[in-house]
Design a protein around this motif. Structure first.
Motif, PDB file in Angstrom:
ATOM      1  N   MET A  22      -2.811  17.217   4.247  1.00  0.00           N
ATOM      2  CA  MET A  22      -3.916  17.288   5.054  1.00  0.00           C
ATOM      3  C   MET A  22      -3.649  18.230   6.236  1.00  0.00           C
ATOM      4  N   PRO A  23      -4.649  18.775   6.842  1.00  0.00           N
ATOM      5  CA  PRO A  23      -4.310  19.777   7.935  1.00  0.00           C
ATOM      6  C   PRO A  23      -4.054  18.814   9.280  1.00  0.00           C
ATOM      7  N   GLY A  24      -3.130  19.203  10.076  1.00  0.00           N
ATOM      8  CA  GLY A  24      -2.837  18.584  11.361  1.00  0.00           C
ATOM      9  C   GLY A  24      -1.823  17.337  11.002  1.00  0.00           C
ATOM     10  N   MET A  25      -2.305  16.160  10.807  1.00  0.00           N
ATOM     11  CA  MET A  25      -1.174  15.059  10.301  1.00  0.00           C
ATOM     12  C   MET A  25      -1.140  14.959   8.896  1.00  0.00           C
ATOM     13  N   ASP A  26      -0.106  15.272   8.167  1.00  0.00           N
ATOM     14  CA  ASP A  26      -0.140  15.058   6.696  1.00  0.00           C
ATOM     15  C   ASP A  26      -0.269  13.599   6.361  1.00  0.00           C
ATOM     16  N   GLY A  27      -0.342  13.466   4.982  1.00  0.00           N
ATOM     17  CA  GLY A  27      -0.340  11.858   4.747  1.00  0.00           C
ATOM     18  C   GLY A  27       0.830  10.868   5.036  1.00  0.00           C
ATOM     19  N   LEU A  28       1.906  11.741   5.203  1.00  0.00           N
ATOM     20  CA  LEU A  28       2.869  10.952   5.340  1.00  0.00           C
ATOM     21  C   LEU A  28       3.170  10.438   6.646  1.00  0.00           C
ATOM     22  N   ASP A  29       2.758  11.365   7.731  1.00  0.00           N
ATOM     23  CA  ASP A  29       2.709  10.790   9.076  1.00  0.00           C
ATOM     24  C   ASP A  29       1.641   9.695   9.186  1.00  0.00           C
ATOM     25  N   LEU A  30       0.411   9.795   8.527  1.00  0.00           N
ATOM     26  CA  LEU A  30      -0.602   8.873   8.604  1.00  0.00           C
ATOM     27  C   LEU A  30      -0.240   7.814   7.998  1.00  0.00           C
ATOM     28  N   ILE A  31       0.499   7.623   6.931  1.00  0.00           N
ATOM     29  CA  ILE A  31       0.877   6.227   6.593  1.00  0.00           C
ATOM     30  C   ILE A  31       1.919   5.493   7.327  1.00  0.00           C
ATOM     31  N   ARG A  32       2.750   6.369   7.905  1.00  0.00           N
ATOM     32  CA  ARG A  32       3.630   5.663   8.897  1.00  0.00           C
ATOM     33  C   ARG A  32       2.911   5.261  10.290  1.00  0.00           C
ATOM     34  N   GLU A  33       1.924   6.041  10.614  1.00  0.00           N
ATOM     35  CA  GLU A  33       0.980   5.291  11.908  1.00  0.00           C
ATOM     36  C   GLU A  33       0.195   4.191  11.412  1.00  0.00           C
ATOM     37  N   VAL A  34      -0.341   4.184  10.243  1.00  0.00           N
ATOM     38  CA  VAL A  34      -0.974   3.016   9.535  1.00  0.00           C
ATOM     39  C   VAL A  34      -0.282   1.853   9.471  1.00  0.00           C
ATOM     40  N   ARG A  35       1.038   2.004   9.287  1.00  0.00           N
ATOM     41  CA  ARG A  35       1.967   0.826   8.917  1.00  0.00           C
ATOM     42  C   ARG A  35       2.316   0.309  10.389  1.00  0.00           C
ATOM     43  N   HIS A  36       2.193   1.225  11.433  1.00  0.00           N
ATOM     44  CA  HIS A  36       2.336   0.593  12.773  1.00  0.00           C
ATOM     45  C   HIS A  36       1.120  -0.169  13.361  1.00  0.00           C
ATOM     46  N   LEU A  37      -0.064   0.039  12.682  1.00  0.00           N
ATOM     47  CA  LEU A  37      -1.231  -0.528  13.433  1.00  0.00           C
ATOM     48  C   LEU A  37      -1.121  -2.184  13.086  1.00  0.00           C
ATOM     49  N   ASP A  38      -0.202  -2.785  12.464  1.00  0.00           N
ATOM     50  CA  ASP A  38       0.092  -4.104  12.091  1.00  0.00           C
ATOM     51  C   ASP A  38      -1.381  -4.529  11.571  1.00  0.00           C
ATOM     52  N   MET A  39      -1.733  -3.982  10.239  1.00  0.00           N
ATOM     53  CA  MET A  39      -2.874  -4.316   9.599  1.00  0.00           C
ATOM     54  C   MET A  39      -2.405  -5.396   8.320  1.00  0.00           C
ATOM     55  N   GLY A  40      -1.301  -6.069   8.655  1.00  0.00           N
ATOM     56  CA  GLY A  40      -0.843  -6.826   7.252  1.00  0.00           C
ATOM     57  C   GLY A  40      -0.396  -5.970   6.103  1.00  0.00           C
ATOM     58  N   ASP A  41      -0.683  -6.421   5.182  1.00  0.00           N
ATOM     59  CA  ASP A  41      -0.220  -5.543   4.025  1.00  0.00           C
ATOM     60  C   ASP A  41      -1.338  -4.559   3.173  1.00  0.00           C
ATOM     61  N   LEU A  42      -2.056  -3.917   3.878  1.00  0.00           N
ATOM     62  CA  LEU A  42      -3.078  -3.031   3.608  1.00  0.00           C
ATOM     63  C   LEU A  42      -2.535  -2.457   2.576  1.00  0.00           C
ATOM     64  N   PRO A  43      -3.295  -2.362   1.222  1.00  0.00           N
ATOM     65  CA  PRO A  43      -2.563  -1.753  -0.126  1.00  0.00           C
ATOM     66  C   PRO A  43      -3.153  -0.277   0.282  1.00  0.00           C
ATOM     67  N   THR A  44      -2.425   0.794  -0.119  1.00  0.00           N
ATOM     68  CA  THR A  44      -2.474   2.195   0.157  1.00  0.00           C
ATOM     69  C   THR A  44      -2.085   2.894  -1.193  1.00  0.00           C
ATOM     70  N   ILE A  45      -2.981   4.004  -1.391  1.00  0.00           N
ATOM     71  CA  ILE A  45      -2.764   4.948  -2.647  1.00  0.00           C
ATOM     72  C   ILE A  45      -2.667   6.319  -1.833  1.00  0.00           C
ATOM     73  N   ALA A  46      -1.593   6.834  -2.574  1.00  0.00           N
ATOM     74  CA  ALA A  46      -1.441   8.423  -1.919  1.00  0.00           C
ATOM     75  C   ALA A  46      -1.765   9.105  -3.076  1.00  0.00           C
ATOM     76  N   LEU A  47      -2.908  10.117  -2.939  1.00  0.00           N
ATOM     77  CA  LEU A  47      -3.510  11.370  -3.819  1.00  0.00           C
ATOM     78  C   LEU A  47      -2.629  12.494  -3.554  1.00  0.00           C
ATOM     79  N   THR A  48      -2.090  13.135  -4.805  1.00  0.00           N
ATOM     80  CA  THR A  48      -1.362  14.416  -4.271  1.00  0.00           C
ATOM     81  C   THR A  48      -0.904  15.170  -5.732  1.00  0.00           C
TER      82      THR A  48
END
Length: 97
Positions: A22-48
Motif C-alpha cells: 500500500m502507498p504510505g504505510m505498507d501492510g507490515l507497518d500497519l499490522i505492527r500498529e494494529v497490534r499496538h492498539l490492544d484489540m485483543g486477538d483480532l484475526p488478521t489476513i494479509a493479501l499479497t
C-alpha cells in the motif's frame, strides 16, 4: 491508512484483511500498529503477491495470522474469513443485546 487506524478500535471487526503493498504505510507497518492498539486477538489476513516462503514467514512474523496469495481464490478467502470469525466468536462470545 492512518484514518483506518483511528477508526479501527470503534469498529470492533471480526477479521481485518489488508494488502501488504500500500502507498504510505505498507501492510507490515500497519499490522505492527494494529497490534499496538490492544484489540485483543483480532484475526488478521494479509493479501499479497509476495508468496515466496521467506515473504510468508516475514508477513506472519510481523503479526498477521494468515497469508493469502494473489491472485486470490474467492472460495479460499471466504472460507478463511469464516473460519477466523468463527474462532474469534468462540473465544470471545459477544453478549446478547
Amino acid at each position: 491508512t492512518a484514518e483506518a487506524l483511528e477508526l479501527l478500535p470503534g469498529l470492533n471487526p471480526d477479521v481485518l484483511i489488508s494488502d501488504i503493498g500500500m502507498p504510505g504505510m505498507d501492510g507490515l507497518d500497519l499490522i505492527r500498529e494494529v497490534r499496538h492498539l490492544d484489540m485483543g486477538d483480532l484475526p488478521t489476513i494479509a493479501l499479497t503477491a509476495l508468496a515466496h516462503r521467506d515473504d510468508v514467514r516475514r508477513i506472519l512474523a510481523a503479526g498477521y495470522d494468515v497469508h493469502v496469495a494473489k491472485p486470490v481464490d474467492a472460495v479460499q478467502l471466504t472460507t478463511t474469513i469464516a473460519r477466523l470469525a468463527r474462532e474469534k466468536r468462540r473465544a470471545h462470545p459477544r453478549p446478547d443485546c
